[in-house]
Scaffold this motif. Sequence first.
Motif, short mmCIF file in Angstrom:
data_model
loop_
_atom_site.label_atom_id
_atom_site.label_comp_id
_atom_site.label_asym_id
_atom_site.label_seq_id
_atom_site.Cartn_x
_atom_site.Cartn_y
_atom_site.Cartn_z
N ALA A 1 0.83 -1.21 0.00
CA ALA A 1 0.00 0.00 0.00
C ALA A 1 0.86 1.26 0.00
CB ALA A 1 -0.94 -0.01 1.19
N GLN A 2 1.88 1.27 0.86
CA GLN A 2 2.75 2.45 0.92
C GLN A 2 3.61 2.55 -0.33
OE1 GLN A 2 2.51 4.86 3.34
NE2 GLN A 2 3.74 5.98 1.82
N ASP A 3 4.03 1.40 -0.88
CA ASP A 3 4.80 1.41 -2.13
C ASP A 3 3.98 2.05 -3.25
OD1 ASP A 3 6.86 0.13 -0.85
OD2 ASP A 3 6.41 -1.86 -1.65
N MET A 4 2.69 1.74 -3.31
CA MET A 4 1.83 2.31 -4.32
C MET A 4 1.72 3.82 -4.15
SD MET A 4 -1.45 3.67 -4.87
CE MET A 4 -2.61 3.01 -3.69
N LEU A 5 1.54 4.27 -2.91
CA LEU A 5 1.42 5.70 -2.65
C LEU A 5 2.72 6.43 -2.96
CD1 LEU A 5 -0.64 5.61 0.68
CD2 LEU A 5 -1.46 6.21 -1.59
N ASP A 6 3.84 5.81 -2.62
CA ASP A 6 5.14 6.44 -2.90
C ASP A 6 5.35 6.58 -4.41
OD1 ASP A 6 5.66 6.60 -0.20
OD2 ASP A 6 6.92 4.80 -0.15
N ALA A 7 4.95 5.55 -5.17
CA ALA A 7 5.06 5.61 -6.63
C ALA A 7 4.15 6.71 -7.18
CB ALA A 7 4.70 4.26 -7.25
N GLY B 1 4.37 15.98 -12.53
CA GLY B 1 3.34 16.73 -13.24
C GLY B 1 2.41 15.89 -14.07
N GLU B 2 2.31 14.59 -13.75
CA GLU B 2 1.48 13.69 -14.54
C GLU B 2 0.14 13.42 -13.85
OE1 GLU B 2 3.79 10.46 -16.67
OE2 GLU B 2 5.16 10.88 -15.00
N LEU B 3 -0.71 12.66 -14.56
CA LEU B 3 -2.00 12.23 -14.01
C LEU B 3 -1.84 10.84 -13.40
CD1 LEU B 3 -4.44 13.20 -16.93
CD2 LEU B 3 -3.83 14.57 -14.93
N PHE B 4 -2.44 10.65 -12.23
CA PHE B 4 -2.41 9.33 -11.59
C PHE B 4 -3.83 8.87 -11.35
CE2 PHE B 4 -2.26 6.46 -7.93
CZ PHE B 4 -1.32 5.55 -8.38
N GLY B 5 -4.14 7.64 -11.81
CA GLY B 5 -5.46 7.07 -11.62
C GLY B 5 -5.50 6.15 -10.42
N ILE B 6 -6.56 6.25 -9.63
CA ILE B 6 -6.66 5.43 -8.42
C ILE B 6 -8.13 5.05 -8.19
CG2 ILE B 6 -6.93 7.45 -6.91
CD1 ILE B 6 -5.29 5.94 -4.78
N TYR B 7 -8.31 3.87 -7.61
CA TYR B 7 -9.65 3.40 -7.23
C TYR B 7 -9.74 3.43 -5.71
CZ TYR B 7 -9.39 1.60 -12.00
OH TYR B 7 -9.22 1.49 -13.36
N LYS C 1 -10.97 4.03 0.74
CA LYS C 1 -9.80 3.99 1.61
C LYS C 1 -9.08 5.33 1.53
CE LYS C 1 -9.35 -1.00 1.43
NZ LYS C 1 -8.45 -2.17 1.22
N VAL C 2 -8.38 5.69 2.61
CA VAL C 2 -7.92 7.06 2.75
C VAL C 2 -6.63 7.38 1.98
CG1 VAL C 2 -9.05 7.32 4.99
CG2 VAL C 2 -6.67 6.52 4.89
N GLY C 3 -6.09 6.43 1.23
CA GLY C 3 -4.88 6.71 0.47
C GLY C 3 -5.05 7.85 -0.51
N VAL C 4 -6.24 7.96 -1.11
CA VAL C 4 -6.48 9.04 -2.07
C VAL C 4 -6.37 10.40 -1.40
CG1 VAL C 4 -9.01 9.00 -1.76
CG2 VAL C 4 -8.03 9.84 -3.90
N ALA C 5 -6.85 10.49 -0.17
CA ALA C 5 -6.75 11.75 0.58
C ALA C 5 -5.30 12.04 0.95
CB ALA C 5 -7.62 11.67 1.84
N LEU D 1 -3.42 15.51 -0.07
CA LEU D 1 -2.93 16.40 0.98
C LEU D 1 -1.42 16.45 1.02
CD1 LEU D 1 -5.46 15.47 3.82
CD2 LEU D 1 -5.48 17.51 2.35
N THR D 2 -0.75 15.39 0.60
CA THR D 2 0.71 15.36 0.60
C THR D 2 1.28 16.15 -0.57
OG1 THR D 2 0.80 13.21 1.70
CG2 THR D 2 2.73 13.84 0.41
N THR D 3 0.67 16.04 -1.73
CA THR D 3 1.22 16.65 -2.95
C THR D 3 0.54 17.96 -3.34
OG1 THR D 3 -0.29 15.46 -4.43
CG2 THR D 3 1.77 14.36 -3.83
#
Length: 220
Positions: A92-98, A106-112, A127-131, A135-137
């Motif tokens: 999960a954290q690896d996905m968020l870091d990527a 400056g790209e688009l990232f798609g997430i479910y 799940k709160v990863g999208v938030a 908030l991080t970026t």
Amino acid sequence: MLYPALKFLSVPVMHALWRPRTEGLEHIPTHGPAILASNHLSVLDSFFMPAVAPRMVRFVAKKEYFTGNRLAAAWMRAMGAMEIDRENVTAAQDMLDAAVEVLKAGELFGIYPEGTRSPDGRLYRGKVGVAWLSLTTGAPIVPVAMLGTEKVLPPGASVPRLHSIGVRFGEPMIFTGDAGNARDRRRVTDEVMAAIQRLSGQEYVPRYGTSVKNAGETEG
């Protein structure tokens, strides 16, 4: 890069077979980072959404998608998909870091945000990863609704079926708050899911889809 050529070849096929209805493309920023947060009805969502978007959309895909058919794996990589091992405890954290690196570029990232395909066509708690990402970026979140894609490739099916689909993009959402604060993450996630629900018209279930799948509590 193979991406422009693959999109040029695949989009006409998609339009001929599934006649996608696209709304709200003007809501996708023409430049800079943005998070496309979508409901998830079919494994083909990661094909249909990037195919209609005016810019490349990067996704994270599970490792198994890259270890079977070599041609399919090469196609996914060329289309911008990034491999991740979901069995890894840090997946999960690896996905968020990527995703952070994609957005910093400056790209688009798609997430479910649901974290899994809907087991019954309803919309489940996000799940709160999208938030955390937003908030991080500081990247805006564009809510997305996939419509009818579960009828093209239902769970368990191996051959796509002919059925019209839709992809609906909502207005960008900009949030403030502390990525390290659980209440801020939950608040942002719930607002994003509410926006997705308004676009999709799905029934909302205030439970995680993974827990419902594991319990076998789906409708229909």
